[in-house]
Design a protein around this motif. Structure first.
Motif, PDB file in Angstrom:
ATOM      1  N   ILE A  47       0.910  -1.343  -0.060  1.00 27.84           N
ATOM      2  CA  ILE A  47      -0.061  -0.055   0.006  1.00 27.84           C
ATOM      3  C   ILE A  47       0.864   1.295  -0.121  1.00 27.84           C
ATOM      4  O   ILE A  47       0.682   2.157  -0.822  1.00 27.84           O
ATOM      5  N   LYS A  48       2.044   1.266   0.929  1.00 25.12           N
ATOM      6  CA  LYS A  48       3.010   2.376   0.742  1.00 25.12           C
ATOM      7  C   LYS A  48       3.478   2.575  -0.668  1.00 25.12           C
ATOM      8  O   LYS A  48       3.476   3.666  -1.212  1.00 25.12           O
ATOM      9  N   LEU A  49       4.019   1.390  -1.402  1.00 34.54           N
ATOM     10  CA  LEU A  49       4.485   1.559  -2.623  1.00 34.54           C
ATOM     11  C   LEU A  49       3.468   2.252  -3.545  1.00 34.54           C
ATOM     12  O   LEU A  49       3.747   2.937  -4.692  1.00 34.54           O
ATOM     13  N   THR A  50       2.065   1.796  -3.255  1.00 35.01           N
ATOM     14  CA  THR A  50       0.914   2.266  -4.254  1.00 35.01           C
ATOM     15  C   THR A  50       0.801   3.901  -3.975  1.00 35.01           C
ATOM     16  O   THR A  50       0.758   4.445  -4.927  1.00 35.01           O
ATOM     17  N   LYS A  51       0.751   4.265  -2.880  1.00 35.97           N
ATOM     18  CA  LYS A  51       0.524   5.581  -2.424  1.00 35.97           C
ATOM     19  C   LYS A  51       1.769   6.399  -3.097  1.00 35.97           C
ATOM     20  O   LYS A  51       1.617   7.605  -3.513  1.00 35.97           O
ATOM     21  N   ASP A  52       3.006   5.942  -3.006  1.00 37.15           N
ATOM     22  CA  ASP A  52       4.234   6.568  -3.515  1.00 37.15           C
ATOM     23  C   ASP A  52       3.997   6.709  -5.009  1.00 37.15           C
ATOM     24  O   ASP A  52       4.318   7.848  -5.681  1.00 37.15           O
ATOM     25  N   ARG A  53       3.536   5.619  -5.527  1.00 39.04           N
ATOM     26  CA  ARG A  53       3.248   5.980  -7.098  1.00 39.04           C
ATOM     27  C   ARG A  53       2.415   6.748  -7.424  1.00 39.04           C
ATOM     28  O   ARG A  53       2.509   7.681  -8.386  1.00 39.04           O
ATOM     29  N   THR A  54       1.362   6.835  -6.726  1.00 40.47           N
ATOM     30  CA  THR A  54       0.083   7.979  -6.811  1.00 40.47           C
ATOM     31  C   THR A  54       0.656   9.170  -6.889  1.00 40.47           C
ATOM     32  O   THR A  54       0.383  10.005  -7.567  1.00 40.47           O
ATOM     33  N   PHE A  55       1.515   9.460  -5.886  1.00 38.98           N
ATOM     34  CA  PHE A  55       2.209  10.759  -5.618  1.00 38.98           C
ATOM     35  C   PHE A  55       3.025  11.138  -6.746  1.00 38.98           C
ATOM     36  O   PHE A  55       2.999  12.342  -7.191  1.00 38.98           O
ATOM     37  N   PHE A  56       3.837  10.417  -7.333  1.00 42.02           N
ATOM     38  CA  PHE A  56       4.709  10.458  -8.475  1.00 42.02           C
ATOM     39  C   PHE A  56       3.925  10.792  -9.664  1.00 42.02           C
ATOM     40  O   PHE A  56       4.297  11.745 -10.363  1.00 42.02           O
ATOM     41  N   ASP A  57       3.040   9.922  -9.610  1.00 44.85           N
ATOM     42  CA  ASP A  57       1.805  10.317 -10.824  1.00 44.85           C
ATOM     43  C   ASP A  57       1.016  11.889 -10.670  1.00 44.85           C
ATOM     44  O   ASP A  57       1.085  12.284 -11.986  1.00 44.85           O
ATOM     45  N   MET A  58       1.008  12.008  -9.584  1.00 45.68           N
ATOM     46  CA  MET A  58       0.412  13.358  -9.339  1.00 45.68           C
ATOM     47  C   MET A  58       1.256  14.466  -9.764  1.00 45.68           C
ATOM     48  O   MET A  58       0.954  15.479 -10.378  1.00 45.68           O
TER      49      MET A  58
END
Length: 68
Positions: A47-58
């Motif tokens: 979940i942390k990796l997913t949230k990090d990826r979403t942050f990068f996408d943003m």
């Protein structure tokens, strides 16, 4: 996958819509992770990796998509 068609579609979508899609994908991915047969610690890390990826996408959406 037709990347040219996908690129054209992304160019036509607003920044807000791209963000909405990104958050929806994140929500779905997190739900899928929660349903996996893994330890809680592994789920937290995914979940942390997913949230990090979403942050990068943003960051990319904000940097590359011109406000209309």
């Amino acid at each position: 996958m037709n990347y040219e068609l996908l690129l054209n579609d992304v160019k036509e979508v607003s920044k807000d819509k791209l963000k909405e899609i990104t958050f929806e994908l994140e929500r779905n991915q997190i739900q899928s992770i929660k349903e996996l047969d893994l330890s809680d610690e592994s789920k937290k890390e995914l979940i942390k990796l997913t949230k990090d990826r979403t942050f990068f996408d943003m960051l990319l959406i904000n940097a590359l998509k011109v406000d209309e």
